[in-house]
Structure formats: C-alpha cells, structure tokens
Write a protein that holds these residues in place. Structure first.
Motif, PDB file in Angstrom:
ATOM      1  N   LYS A 147      29.326  37.235  30.941  1.00  0.00           N
ATOM      2  CA  LYS A 147      30.797  37.273  31.058  1.00  0.00           C
ATOM      3  C   LYS A 147      31.451  36.855  29.742  1.00  0.00           C
ATOM      4  CE  LYS A 147      32.919  33.563  32.957  1.00  0.00           C
ATOM      5  NZ  LYS A 147      33.949  32.882  32.149  1.00  0.00           N
ATOM      6  N   ARG A 177      41.410  32.588  31.233  1.00  0.00           N
ATOM      7  CA  ARG A 177      41.534  31.947  29.930  1.00  0.00           C
ATOM      8  C   ARG A 177      41.375  32.962  28.786  1.00  0.00           C
ATOM      9  NH1 ARG A 177      43.128  27.389  27.024  1.00  0.00           N
ATOM     10  NH2 ARG A 177      41.814  27.199  25.203  1.00  0.00           N
ATOM     11  N   LEU A 232      39.941  22.530  33.695  1.00  0.00           N
ATOM     12  CA  LEU A 232      38.888  21.601  33.258  1.00  0.00           C
ATOM     13  C   LEU A 232      39.503  20.470  32.432  1.00  0.00           C
ATOM     14  CD1 LEU A 232      36.449  24.394  31.987  1.00  0.00           C
ATOM     15  CD2 LEU A 232      36.518  23.385  34.257  1.00  0.00           C
ATOM     16  N   ARG A 268      43.715  22.420  28.119  1.00  0.00           N
ATOM     17  CA  ARG A 268      43.024  23.421  27.298  1.00  0.00           C
ATOM     18  C   ARG A 268      44.039  24.016  26.322  1.00  0.00           C
ATOM     19  NH1 ARG A 268      39.100  27.006  31.102  1.00  0.00           N
ATOM     20  NH2 ARG A 268      38.172  27.536  29.100  1.00  0.00           N
ATOM     21  N   PRO A 269      44.405  23.235  25.291  1.00  0.00           N
ATOM     22  CA  PRO A 269      45.426  23.712  24.356  1.00  0.00           C
ATOM     23  C   PRO A 269      44.937  24.900  23.520  1.00  0.00           C
ATOM     24  CG  PRO A 269      44.483  21.636  23.590  1.00  0.00           C
ATOM     25  CD  PRO A 269      43.864  21.928  24.919  1.00  0.00           C
ATOM     26  N   ASP A 278      46.200  25.119  20.254  1.00  0.00           N
ATOM     27  CA  ASP A 278      46.759  24.755  18.949  1.00  0.00           C
ATOM     28  C   ASP A 278      45.917  25.269  17.776  1.00  0.00           C
ATOM     29  OD1 ASP A 278      44.917  22.891  20.074  1.00  0.00           O
ATOM     30  OD2 ASP A 278      45.369  21.465  18.479  1.00  0.00           O
ATOM     31  N   MET A 279      44.590  25.235  17.921  1.00  0.00           N
ATOM     32  CA  MET A 279      43.733  25.696  16.808  1.00  0.00           C
ATOM     33  C   MET A 279      43.859  27.205  16.604  1.00  0.00           C
ATOM     34  SD  MET A 279      40.166  23.657  16.878  1.00  0.00           S
ATOM     35  CE  MET A 279      40.018  22.858  18.423  1.00  0.00           C
ATOM     36  N   HIS A 280      44.015  27.930  17.719  1.00  0.00           N
ATOM     37  CA  HIS A 280      44.200  29.388  17.617  1.00  0.00           C
ATOM     38  C   HIS A 280      45.483  29.670  16.807  1.00  0.00           C
ATOM     39  CE1 HIS A 280      41.695  30.374  21.412  1.00  0.00           C
ATOM     40  NE2 HIS A 280      41.746  29.058  21.367  1.00  0.00           N
ATOM     41  N   PHE A 285      37.360  21.353  15.418  1.00  0.00           N
ATOM     42  CA  PHE A 285      36.288  21.341  16.419  1.00  0.00           C
ATOM     43  C   PHE A 285      35.802  22.786  16.513  1.00  0.00           C
ATOM     44  CE2 PHE A 285      34.736  21.937  20.724  1.00  0.00           C
ATOM     45  CZ  PHE A 285      33.969  20.798  20.931  1.00  0.00           C
ATOM     46  N   PRO A 286      34.497  23.013  16.695  1.00  0.00           N
ATOM     47  CA  PRO A 286      34.030  24.417  16.744  1.00  0.00           C
ATOM     48  C   PRO A 286      34.393  25.117  18.051  1.00  0.00           C
ATOM     49  CG  PRO A 286      32.180  22.903  17.026  1.00  0.00           C
ATOM     50  CD  PRO A 286      33.382  22.045  16.752  1.00  0.00           C
ATOM     51  N   GLU A 303      28.016  29.619  19.189  1.00  0.00           N
ATOM     52  CA  GLU A 303      27.511  30.105  20.479  1.00  0.00           C
ATOM     53  C   GLU A 303      26.950  31.530  20.337  1.00  0.00           C
ATOM     54  OE1 GLU A 303      29.450  27.689  20.298  1.00  0.00           O
ATOM     55  OE2 GLU A 303      29.159  26.490  22.085  1.00  0.00           O
ATOM     56  N   ILE A 334      32.833  18.060  26.115  1.00  0.00           N
ATOM     57  CA  ILE A 334      33.640  19.222  25.727  1.00  0.00           C
ATOM     58  C   ILE A 334      34.980  19.238  26.456  1.00  0.00           C
ATOM     59  CG2 ILE A 334      33.686  21.754  25.502  1.00  0.00           C
ATOM     60  CD1 ILE A 334      31.446  20.437  23.871  1.00  0.00           C
ATOM     61  N   PHE A 335      34.947  19.035  27.770  1.00  0.00           N
ATOM     62  CA  PHE A 335      36.187  19.080  28.552  1.00  0.00           C
ATOM     63  C   PHE A 335      36.452  17.727  29.212  1.00  0.00           C
ATOM     64  CE2 PHE A 335      34.978  23.613  28.436  1.00  0.00           C
ATOM     65  CZ  PHE A 335      36.154  24.134  27.909  1.00  0.00           C
ATOM     66  N   ARG A 394      35.673  17.776  33.784  1.00  0.00           N
ATOM     67  CA  ARG A 394      34.677  18.738  34.248  1.00  0.00           C
ATOM     68  C   ARG A 394      33.688  18.134  35.247  1.00  0.00           C
ATOM     69  NH1 ARG A 394      32.151  23.962  31.083  1.00  0.00           N
ATOM     70  NH2 ARG A 394      32.655  25.282  32.847  1.00  0.00           N
ATOM     71  N   ARG A 407      31.894  26.934  37.544  1.00  0.00           N
ATOM     72  CA  ARG A 407      30.538  26.338  37.496  1.00  0.00           C
ATOM     73  C   ARG A 407      30.384  25.236  38.548  1.00  0.00           C
ATOM     74  NH1 ARG A 407      28.827  30.776  34.932  1.00  0.00           N
ATOM     75  NH2 ARG A 407      30.104  31.118  33.085  1.00  0.00           N
TER      76      ARG A 407
HETATM   77  C1  EPZ Z   1      34.674  28.956  26.134  1.00  0.00           C
HETATM   78  O1  EPZ Z   1      35.939  28.433  26.486  1.00  0.00           O
HETATM   79  C2  EPZ Z   1      34.063  29.475  27.408  1.00  0.00           C
HETATM   80  N1  EPZ Z   1      34.907  30.511  27.961  1.00  0.00           N
HETATM   81  C3  EPZ Z   1      33.882  28.343  28.391  1.00  0.00           C
HETATM   82  O2  EPZ Z   1      33.215  28.842  29.535  1.00  0.00           O
HETATM   83  C4  EPZ Z   1      33.017  27.259  27.763  1.00  0.00           C
HETATM   84  O3  EPZ Z   1      32.942  26.163  28.640  1.00  0.00           O
HETATM   85  C5  EPZ Z   1      33.620  26.816  26.431  1.00  0.00           C
HETATM   86  O4  EPZ Z   1      33.827  27.965  25.571  1.00  0.00           O
HETATM   87  C6  EPZ Z   1      32.742  25.825  25.674  1.00  0.00           C
HETATM   88  O5  EPZ Z   1      31.471  26.361  25.482  1.00  0.00           O
HETATM   89  C7  EPZ Z   1      34.797  31.757  27.526  1.00  0.00           C
HETATM   90  O6  EPZ Z   1      34.020  32.083  26.638  1.00  0.00           O
HETATM   91  C8  EPZ Z   1      35.645  32.774  28.198  1.00  0.00           C
HETATM   92  P1  EPZ Z   1      36.676  26.020  23.439  1.00  0.00           P
HETATM   93  P2  EPZ Z   1      37.019  28.097  25.365  1.00  0.00           P
HETATM   94  O7  EPZ Z   1      37.843  26.608  22.756  1.00  0.00           O
HETATM   95  O8  EPZ Z   1      36.957  29.115  24.308  1.00  0.00           O
HETATM   96  C9  EPZ Z   1      39.473  22.133  22.882  1.00  0.00           C
HETATM   97  C10 EPZ Z   1      32.839  29.177  31.828  1.00  0.00           C
HETATM   98  O9  EPZ Z   1      32.561  28.386  32.767  1.00  0.00           O
HETATM   99  N2  EPZ Z   1      40.413  23.011  22.172  1.00  0.00           N
HETATM  100  O10 EPZ Z   1      35.375  25.947  22.724  1.00  0.00           O
HETATM  101  O11 EPZ Z   1      38.294  27.861  26.068  1.00  0.00           O
HETATM  102  C11 EPZ Z   1      39.441  22.455  24.367  1.00  0.00           C
HETATM  103  O12 EPZ Z   1      40.517  21.853  25.043  1.00  0.00           O
HETATM  104  C12 EPZ Z   1      33.900  28.823  30.800  1.00  0.00           C
HETATM  105  O13 EPZ Z   1      32.322  30.299  31.701  1.00  0.00           O
HETATM  106  C13 EPZ Z   1      41.543  22.471  21.601  1.00  0.00           C
HETATM  107  O14 EPZ Z   1      41.777  21.262  21.660  1.00  0.00           O
HETATM  108  O15 EPZ Z   1      36.432  26.710  24.853  1.00  0.00           O
HETATM  109  C14 EPZ Z   1      38.093  21.931  24.773  1.00  0.00           C
HETATM  110  O16 EPZ Z   1      38.168  20.554  25.001  1.00  0.00           O
HETATM  111  C15 EPZ Z   1      34.667  27.593  31.150  1.00  0.00           C
HETATM  112  N3  EPZ Z   1      42.420  23.312  20.946  1.00  0.00           N
HETATM  113  C16 EPZ Z   1      37.226  22.195  23.533  1.00  0.00           C
HETATM  114  O17 EPZ Z   1      38.145  22.384  22.445  1.00  0.00           O
HETATM  115  C17 EPZ Z   1      42.198  24.646  20.854  1.00  0.00           C
HETATM  116  O18 EPZ Z   1      43.018  25.338  20.237  1.00  0.00           O
HETATM  117  C18 EPZ Z   1      36.326  23.421  23.650  1.00  0.00           C
HETATM  118  O19 EPZ Z   1      37.089  24.569  23.928  1.00  0.00           O
HETATM  119  C19 EPZ Z   1      41.033  25.189  21.428  1.00  0.00           C
HETATM  120  C20 EPZ Z   1      40.158  24.356  22.096  1.00  0.00           C
END
Ligand code: EPZ
Length: 420
Positions: free
Chosen positions: A22, A92, A118, A121-122, A124-126, A162-163, A190, A330-331, A334, A374
């Motif tokens: 997915k 998302r 979870l 989920r900001p 801001d980085m985007h 953060f990655p 990833e 990460i979250f 969760r 999950r």
């Molecule tokens: C992806 O979410 C996945 N979703 C998530 O899978 C997965 O849990 C996550 O990556 C981490 O591996 C998809 O690929 C569709 P992040 P994403 O940006 O991109 C913070 C599942 O169950 N953050 O890496 O939203 C954020 O709040 C889903 O399949 C900021 O602060 O994850 C979080 O704490 C759930 N600012 C952390 O970074 C931002 O601008 C990781 O988020 C972006 C993120």
C-alpha cells in the motif's frame, strides 16, 4: 457497519502470497501524474486507500482504472489542480498529490489530509521544503494554495529535521520535473521510497542515492509512462507472520521482500520462532511457546524496527513467556490498540512512549473496536490466538491496508468471517 467475527484457538498453517505494498503503491499512483502518458502498475493491492488515490487521479482529469491488481493510469490530460477537502480527508497519502501536481503544473490547492489518528501528524516539513523549491504557499480557511512563483519549481538543497517518509516523497515528486538539482539530506530510507524512485527512473527521471540518507534529483521535462510492478508489502508480511507466531503455527510467506523485512525478522526470531528465507519466501515455524524479547523493541525510521509492525508483534508477545518492552519513537499516540488487547486478557502497561507487555498464558475473546489500521490488525492477531470468539467493529480501518484479510487468514486455516 461490517464486523469481523473470529473464532480463536486454531494454529495458522499454510502458504500465503504477500500482497503488493500500500505505502509504495500510493505515492507511485501520485507519481503517474508526472508522466503525461500511460502507466501500468501491476501487483497493486485492492484496498480502500488505493481506490481513494484512483478517485483523486480521476478528479484531476487522469483516467485511472483498476482491475485484478493492475492500475492503469493515463495522465495525458490534467484539467483540475484543486483537490476537494472531502477527497483529501479520505487518507493521509492525499498530501503526496501536492508534490506531484506542483511538479506537473506548478500549482495546486490541497488541505490537511486525513488518515489514521496516531497523534499529531503535521505537514510542516512538506511545506517548508516546497517553499525552498520556489513555491509560494498561502493557507486560508483550511485550504493550502500553492503556486510556483516562477511558473515552475526549482531545485534546492534541503535538510530534513527528521527523515519523514511523506516529506521525502513529496520533495522527490516535485523535484523530478523542477528546474535544476535538488539535494535531500536526512532523507527517509524506507524501501517504499526506493520503489517510488525506481518507478520514476523507468519514466526517465534522474534520481540517485535513494535508500541512503542523501538523495540527489536532477529535474527533467521529458518524463514518459512505463510499466512497473509494485513491491510486496513488508508490513502486511510482518502482520501475517505475527498472527502465525501468536497462534504457534507454521507458514510460508511467498512473494516476500526478505531484505526489506530483515529489521522485523531479526526481532521476531528472538521469540524463539524458527525462520528460514530464500527465493522470495519466508518460512516460519513457531514452537509451542514464545519467548519474550529481552532487548527493548524501539521503533525507528528504516532500517530500524518499523512502527507499523509494533502493534501486531505486541499481540503475539501478549502470550509469550516473560516481559517485553516496546518504545514507540515515531508517533505520539500509537498504543490505542492496547485497551482492546487488555480487554482480551493481555497484561500491558503504557507509560508515555513505553509499553510493558507481561506475557499471560491465554487471551480470551471479547467485543472490541479497531482504533486504526495496524491496531486493528493486532486485534485480529490476538483474536486468532485467543480462546473463544472475538467480534471486531470499525473494520473499515483494517480494510485500508489488508487485501481481503479474512480470505488470507482463511487460507491459513483461521476462522474469520465478515458480517454485515
Ligand atoms: C508513512 O507515514 C506511512 N504512511 C506510515 O504508515 C508509517 O507509519 C510512517 O510513514 C512511518 O514509517 C504511508 O506511507 C502512506 P512520516 P508518514 O512523515 O509519511 C512527523 C500505515 O500504517 N512529521 O515519516 O505520514 C510525524 O508527525 C501508515 O501504513 C512532522 O512532524 O510518516 C511523525 O511523528 C501509518 N512533520 C513522524 O514525523 C512533517 O511535516 C514520521 O512521519 C512530517 C512528519
């Protein structure tokens, strides 16, 4: 509202081919917008989130059809760059369309995306990255209006705090057609990012370094369509293996992505399960007892232990001998599945980002509600291992990520019905 009715106590046993990913298919579907041609994606899982992505593509003017795990997208004509709030709220990953639309047209209007709750989920980085790439962004009334000041985004040197997976994907999507070179430092590593880059390279993009923490993209304006096979879903794989371990069963996972699942497999092996791998297959045999994992299980960005596998492994460890400790990094929120597992007899104590799981001899069936994708899958794993019958409601969460989960479980000999 549909529910799952699960009669527990049967050891899962058999062979299961792993569904397509997915989290790989969603950004790749968004990326088809950039090609201005025809793309065929095979191995695409039939999931509600995938159908949401198809609806967004069709709304923009693309023609996206889906049949038998193949998505075909023709993105020659784009007529709409404003995605309605209702479509944005469905998942998302709708936010990934921001980078793709900006890359293709230099403009878009989006809004804060939906998805699993979870914790905060900001995005801001985007947004900060898009601004550095020459995008003028105004937020008003919940809408995010984006326009490339020079008509087209330009390359930039970016360092993520953060990655973030989503931010890395959005940057790549915007950068492949931007003017000049983009360097992303501290990029997410990833496997799904690599699959996205592989797809884009087949479309003619110039990207290197994916899978490492620095990705370099040289913008081009001659992308074209291609045919691509979506990688297998490492998290669905971790889920079915955890279910099998929870029921002390034995299974072969075929069409598996072994090296991508290594961070999960190395922890699962510590429970005493025998695991053999080879030729895209993972063989798992659980003994009559599972051992608790002695090292703290810390969720981390890849190649650390995946946050998406935390809940399902916890369900298996709920009946292991001894105490396992999880740390969710990460979250913020969760552990919402733990209340349901406790209702089923598990002994789990949550203290901030830590969850202490003291193994109990047996779980029992209960009536529970899926809290997120999950977490819902963890309830299925616990129910399969439990004594008695479990009824799970809000299974729409589970359907977002698992293709015909009741059929997959049935194939392994579990008793799971969809009702309603
Ligand atoms: C992806 O979410 C996945 N979703 C998530 O899978 C997965 O849990 C996550 O990556 C981490 O591996 C998809 O690929 C569709 P992040 P994403 O940006 O991109 C913070 C599942 O169950 N953050 O890496 O939203 C954020 O709040 C889903 O399949 C900021 O602060 O994850 C979080 O704490 C759930 N600012 C952390 O970074 C931002 O601008 C990781 O988020 C972006 C993120």
């Amino acid at each position: 509202m549909q529910r799952f009715i699960i009669k527990g106590g049967r050891r899962l046993r058999g062979e299961l081919p792993l569904q397509g990913s997915k989290n790989s298919a969603l950004p790749i579907m968004a990326a088809t917008l950039l090609c201005g041609g025809e793309c065929v994606l095979t191995g695409c899982p039939g999931l509600t989130d995938i159908y949401s992505a198809a609806r967004i593509l069709n709304y923009t003017g693309c023609r996206c059809t889906f049949s038998e795990n193949t998505a075909a997208v023709d993105s020659r004509d784009i007529r709409e760059t404003s995605i309605p709030e209702q479509l944005m709220r469905e998942m998302r990953s709708s936010i990934i369309f921001m980078g793709a639309l900006l890359g293709r047209t230099g403009e878009c209007i989006v809004s804060i995306p939906g998805g699993c709750e979870l914790g905060p989920r900001p995005i801001d980085m985007h947004l900060a990255a898009m601004r550095k790439m020459g995008i003028d962004i105004k937020e008003s009334g919940g809408r995010i209006v984006c326009r490339a000041a020079a008509g087209k985004a330009h390359g930039a040197r970016l360092s993520l705090a953060f990655p973030s997976v989503g931010a890395t994907e959005n940057i790549i999507l915007c950068a492949v057609s931007a003017e000049g070179e983009t360097v992303v430092n501290n990029a997410a590593r990833e496997p799904e990012i690599c699959d996205l880059c592989e797809f884009l390279r087949q479309c003619g993009a110039d990207i290197s370094g994916d899978g490492e923490s620095r990705i370099i993209i040289n913008g081009r304006n001659d992308l074209h369509g291609c045919e691509h096979r979506i990688m297998p879903d490492r998290i669905a794989g971790a889920t079915y293996l955890s279910m099998t371990a929870a029921t002390r069963g034995e299974m072969i996972l075929s069409n598996a992505c072994i090296s991508e699942m290594e961070p999960f497999l190395s922890v699962l092996e510590q429970t005493g399960c025998s695991i053999y791998t080879g030729e895209n297959r993972i063989y798992l045999r659980s003994g009559a007892r599972l051992k608790a994992v002695s090292d703290r299980i810390r969720t981390m960005p890849h190649p650390g232990f995946p946050t998406d596998a935390q809940a399902v492994l916890m369900a298996a460890l709920a009946t292991a001998d001894g105490t396992s400790v999880f740390e969710e990094n990460i979250f913020d929120c969760r552990y919402r599945h733990t209340d349901a597992l406790v209702k089923m007899g598990a002994d789990i104590q949550v203290l901030g980002k830590v969850a202490i799981v003291r193994g109990v001899p047996l779980l029992h069936g209960a009536s529970v509600e899926a809290t997120d994708l999950r977490g819902g899958a963890a309830m299925v794993a616990a129910a399969l291992a439990a004594e008695g019958t479990t009824e799970i409601s809000r299974i729409d969460h589970i359907d977002r990520g698992y293709e015909k989960i009741e059929e997959a479980v049935g194939r392994l000999g579990g008793e799971m019905l969809r009702s309603g």
